[in-house]
Motif scaffolding. Structure first.
Motif, PDB file in Angstrom:
ATOM      1  N   ARG A 152      47.499  52.038  47.266  1.00 13.80           N
ATOM      2  CA  ARG A 152      48.519  51.501  46.365  1.00 13.80           C
ATOM      3  C   ARG A 152      48.190  51.836  44.919  1.00 13.80           C
ATOM      4  O   ARG A 152      47.027  51.826  44.512  1.00 13.80           O
ATOM      5  N   VAL A 153      49.240  52.111  44.151  1.00 12.77           N
ATOM      6  CA  VAL A 153      49.062  52.343  42.717  1.00 12.77           C
ATOM      7  C   VAL A 153      49.998  51.432  41.958  1.00 12.77           C
ATOM      8  O   VAL A 153      51.099  51.106  42.428  1.00 12.77           O
ATOM      9  N   ARG A 154      49.546  51.021  40.784  1.00 12.90           N
ATOM     10  CA  ARG A 154      50.402  50.273  39.872  1.00 12.90           C
ATOM     11  C   ARG A 154      51.042  51.274  38.920  1.00 12.90           C
ATOM     12  O   ARG A 154      50.325  52.014  38.242  1.00 12.90           O
ATOM     13  N   PRO A 155      52.375  51.311  38.869  1.00 12.09           N
ATOM     14  CA  PRO A 155      53.024  52.247  37.946  1.00 12.09           C
ATOM     15  C   PRO A 155      52.599  51.984  36.504  1.00 12.09           C
ATOM     16  O   PRO A 155      52.258  50.855  36.135  1.00 12.09           O
ATOM     17  N   LEU A 163      61.360  55.680  56.256  1.00 11.88           N
ATOM     18  CA  LEU A 163      61.530  56.410  54.998  1.00 11.88           C
ATOM     19  C   LEU A 163      61.806  57.884  55.284  1.00 11.88           C
ATOM     20  O   LEU A 163      61.121  58.514  56.090  1.00 11.88           O
ATOM     21  N   GLY A 164      62.836  58.439  54.641  1.00  6.73           N
ATOM     22  CA  GLY A 164      63.195  59.834  54.844  1.00  6.73           C
ATOM     23  C   GLY A 164      62.133  60.785  54.316  1.00  6.73           C
ATOM     24  O   GLY A 164      61.328  60.427  53.446  1.00  6.73           O
ATOM     25  N   LYS A 165      62.115  62.014  54.841  1.00  9.31           N
ATOM     26  CA  LYS A 165      61.093  62.987  54.455  1.00  9.31           C
ATOM     27  C   LYS A 165      61.157  63.320  52.966  1.00  9.31           C
ATOM     28  O   LYS A 165      60.124  63.440  52.303  1.00  9.31           O
ATOM     29  N   ASP A 166      62.365  63.504  52.417  1.00  8.89           N
ATOM     30  CA  ASP A 166      62.495  63.817  50.993  1.00  8.89           C
ATOM     31  C   ASP A 166      61.971  62.669  50.139  1.00  8.89           C
ATOM     32  O   ASP A 166      61.255  62.888  49.145  1.00  8.89           O
ATOM     33  N   ALA A 167      62.324  61.449  50.518  1.00  5.20           N
ATOM     34  CA  ALA A 167      61.856  60.279  49.772  1.00  5.20           C
ATOM     35  C   ALA A 167      60.342  60.143  49.883  1.00  5.20           C
ATOM     36  O   ALA A 167      59.657  59.799  48.907  1.00  5.20           O
ATOM     37  N   GLU A 168      59.801  60.430  51.074  1.00  8.61           N
ATOM     38  CA  GLU A 168      58.350  60.326  51.273  1.00  8.61           C
ATOM     39  C   GLU A 168      57.613  61.347  50.409  1.00  8.61           C
ATOM     40  O   GLU A 168      56.576  61.023  49.810  1.00  8.61           O
ATOM     41  N   ARG A 169      58.154  62.572  50.311  1.00  6.65           N
ATOM     42  CA  ARG A 169      57.515  63.589  49.472  1.00  6.65           C
ATOM     43  C   ARG A 169      57.561  63.190  48.001  1.00  6.65           C
ATOM     44  O   ARG A 169      56.569  63.342  47.271  1.00  6.65           O
ATOM     45  N   ALA A 170      58.709  62.678  47.557  1.00  3.18           N
ATOM     46  CA  ALA A 170      58.840  62.255  46.164  1.00  3.18           C
ATOM     47  C   ALA A 170      57.890  61.101  45.853  1.00  3.18           C
ATOM     48  O   ALA A 170      57.266  61.051  44.781  1.00  3.18           O
ATOM     49  N   LEU A 171      57.767  60.179  46.795  1.00  2.00           N
ATOM     50  CA  LEU A 171      56.884  59.034  46.604  1.00  2.00           C
ATOM     51  C   LEU A 171      55.423  59.466  46.555  1.00  2.00           C
ATOM     52  O   LEU A 171      54.653  59.003  45.706  1.00  2.00           O
ATOM     53  N   GLN A 172      55.018  60.371  47.451  1.00  2.00           N
ATOM     54  CA  GLN A 172      53.640  60.854  47.450  1.00  2.00           C
ATOM     55  C   GLN A 172      53.323  61.589  46.156  1.00  2.00           C
ATOM     56  O   GLN A 172      52.224  61.443  45.586  1.00  2.00           O
ATOM     57  N   ARG A 173      54.293  62.366  45.656  1.00  2.00           N
ATOM     58  CA  ARG A 173      54.100  63.067  44.389  1.00  2.00           C
ATOM     59  C   ARG A 173      53.906  62.071  43.241  1.00  2.00           C
ATOM     60  O   ARG A 173      53.042  62.256  42.379  1.00  2.00           O
ATOM     61  N   PHE A 174      54.707  61.003  43.245  1.00  2.00           N
ATOM     62  CA  PHE A 174      54.587  59.979  42.208  1.00  2.00           C
ATOM     63  C   PHE A 174      53.215  59.300  42.268  1.00  2.00           C
ATOM     64  O   PHE A 174      52.566  59.084  41.238  1.00  2.00           O
ATOM     65  N   ILE A 175      52.758  58.970  43.485  1.00  2.00           N
ATOM     66  CA  ILE A 175      51.460  58.313  43.638  1.00  2.00           C
ATOM     67  C   ILE A 175      50.337  59.220  43.136  1.00  2.00           C
ATOM     68  O   ILE A 175      49.434  58.783  42.410  1.00  2.00           O
TER      69      ILE A 175
END
Length: 252
Positions: A134-137, A227-239
């Motif tokens: 987990r990360v805190r934005p 969670l959709g694949k596109d959303a998962e990739r975007a989320l992993q990139r953000f993390i």
């Protein structure tokens, strides 16, 4: 985060036993339970007849070997649970899932309210979520989750994102907003993490905990549902990017 009990038999078979997860030292058991009591953290009591009650640990008496959970004596689910005489309790301390058996369930009525009394467990199990870092934005990004209240359809909410992982997120629910019950699914939640990252996902509320009084609200622990694949990739990139930025900030 799943609020149902972990299947101990299959865990034992796949891990060569349960010693990795089991805690039997009385002092350590009491210390962990005290965290639930002090933090007013939710615990789900799962009865063998399918009854499930979301509650909090009201009292803890290690000397007498007893504990009790808050309960509404008139609620049908409370009556169903007590009929079982025993249940499995499941709750969370941050990313750690805690599970233990509660036996000798008795409904106790008093002047100040009612409670479910039970024997103090002799063992409990801790399951660490190793795959959900987990990360805190960063504060400057002001991330929010835009969601429709699952019970009050006309109520649109913009909830602050406290932290996020590939498996779920924690949201801040102000005290003046009607409570959301664990187990409820909120569909098509729009989560704006920063100017470049927006995902839309269905989320299930797994647990809620009361923050310190000054915060004036509760922390909602939510799990992403398919969670959709596109959303998962975007989320992993953000993390990944958030982790890198925090490391750079620590070097300044």
């Amino acid at each position: 985060m799943e609020t149902l009990p972990m299947p101990l038999e299959s865990l034992s078979a796949s891990n060569g036993g349960l010693d990795e997860f089991r805690i039997t030292a009385p002092r350590e058991i009491v210390a962990l339970l005290k965290q639930f009591q002090d933090g007013n953290l939710l615990l789900n009591l799962n009865g063998s007849n399918g009854a499930m009650l979301s509650t909090t640990l009201w009292s803890l008496d290690p000397t007498r070997g007893q504990l009790s959970f808050s309960a509404d004596a008139g609620a049908p689910m409370t009556q169903r649970l007590v009929e079982c005489d025993e249940a499995v309790a499941v709750g969370y301390l941050d990313s750690i899932k805690v599970q233990f058996d509660v036996q000798g369930l008795v409904l106790v009525r008093g002047v100040g309210g009612s409670a479910i009394s039970a024997r103090l467990p002799r063992e409990l199990f801790r399951f660490q979520r190793r795959n959900s870092f987990r990360v805190r934005p960063l504060l400057r990004s002001s991330p929010v989750a835009r969601v429709r209240h699952p019970v009050i359809a006309e109520m649109q909410l913009a909830l602050r994102v406290i932290d996020v992982s590939i498996g779920g997120c924690a949201l801040f629910l102000p005290e003046d907003v009607p409570a959301i019950q664990p187990g409820m699914v909120m569909n098509q939640v729009q989560i704006d993490l920063d100017a470049d990252t927006r995902i839309v996902a269905n989320v299930r509320l797994q647990h809620a905990s009361v923050l310190n009084p000054e915060a004036k609200g509760a922390r909602l622990g939510c799990e992403f549902v398919q969670l959709g694949k596109d959303a998962e990739r975007a989320l992993q990139r953000f993390i990944d990017q958030t982790q890198k930025r925090r490391r750079l900030m620590s070097l300044d």
